[in-house]
Design a protein around this motif. Structure first.
Motif, short mmCIF file in Angstrom:
data_model
loop_
_atom_site.label_atom_id
_atom_site.label_comp_id
_atom_site.label_asym_id
_atom_site.label_seq_id
_atom_site.Cartn_x
_atom_site.Cartn_y
_atom_site.Cartn_z
N VAL A 162 41.41 52.53 38.10
CA VAL A 162 40.51 51.81 38.99
C VAL A 162 41.30 50.96 39.98
N LEU A 166 41.25 51.31 44.02
CA LEU A 166 40.81 50.20 44.86
C LEU A 166 41.91 49.79 45.84
N ASP A 183 31.02 45.49 46.53
CA ASP A 183 30.09 45.40 45.40
C ASP A 183 30.83 45.26 44.08
N PHE A 184 31.90 46.04 43.92
CA PHE A 184 32.68 46.00 42.67
C PHE A 184 33.35 44.64 42.50
N THR A 187 30.88 41.92 41.59
CA THR A 187 30.46 41.99 40.19
C THR A 187 31.50 41.38 39.26
#
Length: 324
Positions: A162, A166, A183-184, A187
């Protein structure tokens, strides 16, 4: 995405624009060909066809795939029916080796391969298939004969995959994914806000969202209040929240000014052209991107420290011996 099929006249117009010698030269010299396909998209619009740069790029890639398949099968009449624009493509691609196209060069770049592999691995991790493929196929169905990085999804820590994906999004400036990225990050920061200071959080999140909005404003197909409003509503939410934070007047003023700029770009085509020709590259260019990269690097670094991957010795309680 626009699901309309391509008419023959529209496809011929696309091929004609793409086949121009100056365009082919630019594609051959450049790894980052979005701007080139944006020019092709504009030429189509001048002839009455509305297609985005990405649709043009994908259509050309599909046409080249059909051409290569037809050429490999020795150009029989049956095969030519599956590639109705064979003659037009032959004039451009006929002298090239099958593997020597600008898309192949782009795909061979290490950062592109890493980005595609890690994004595929993340998607695969959601389903975690019980079987490992012996042979893989690309999006056109061609077998490539070797295992991709995503095949190792069960032994590579998901957090590492991940993080790599990113980082590649920001490093490559893939603005089309910035909304998902924001968004990630939002969160994660809602759960662990201490990964960044308050100012850094706002700068990173709003910086990503601002690039999305400006990318939409640049494209006539999306420079509408309806397309941009969801993003502006998100920014407005941050402005409202500034009243609850100390020493936030500068941040609030910056975001308010950005909203005014966006409304000007949407409402005034002349001002929009001037902005992207003279101002955009200075204010939202390399320095802006470097600042986003620095913030994203810090976010990922702190996330790695928060959730470190244990090494073999830690997993086995220190009972590891190495024998020659």
């Amino acid at each position: 995405m626009d699901s309309r099929g391509w008419s023959k006249s529209e496809t011929r117009c696309l091929i004609s624009s793409w086949a121009e010698e100056s365009v082919q030269q630019k594609l051959g010299d450049s790894y980052h060909n979005r701007l080139i396909y944006e020019d092709i998209s504009r030429k189509l619009k001048e002839n009455g066809y509305s297609r985005t740069w990405l649709q043009c790029q994908r259509k050309i890639k599909h046409l080249k795939h059909l051409f290569r398949k037809a050429k490999d099968l020795k150009r029989s009449e049956v095969d030519r029916t599956s590639c109705p624009f064979y003659d037009e493509l032959e004039r451009v691609l006929g002298h090239r080796p099958p593997s020597c196209t600008e898309d192949d060069v782009l795909d061979s770049k290490p950062e592109g391969s890493l980005f595609n592999s890690t994004m595929t691995a993340i998607a695969d991790a959601a389903t975690l298939s019980n079987t490992t493929p012996v042979e893989t196929k690309d999006e056109d169905g061609d077998s490539d004969g070797f295992l991709p990085l995503s095949s190792f999804r069960l032994i590579v820590p998901p957090l590492q995959l991940v993080s790599a994906a990113l980082w590649e999004i920001v490093k490559q400036g893939a603005v089309m994914y910035y909304g998902l990225l924001e968004d990630f990050v939002t969160t994660v920061l809602e759960t662990v806000p201490e990964l960044l200071t308050y100012t850094e959080r706002v700068q990173l999140l709003m910086g990503l969202r601002a690039k999305v909005v400006l990318d939409l404003c640049r494209n006539d197909d999306f420079a509408s209040p309806q397309a941009i409003q969801p993003h502006l509503s998100r920014i407005n939410t941050y402005i409202t929240n500034q009243d609850k934070e100390p020493s936030s007047s500068e941040i609030k003023a910056s975001m308010t000014n950005f909203l005014k700029l966006v409304h000007t770009l949407v409402d005034d085509r002349c001002q929009r052209d001037i902005f992207y020709q003279k101002t955009f590259s200075t204010v939202f260019g390399p320095k802006y991107d470097s600042a986003l990269q620095a913030l994203m690097r810090k976010f990922l670094f702190n996330l790695q420290k928060l959730l470190p991957v244990p090494n073999l010795e830690q997993l086995t309680g220190g009972h590891v011996t190495c024998r020659q």
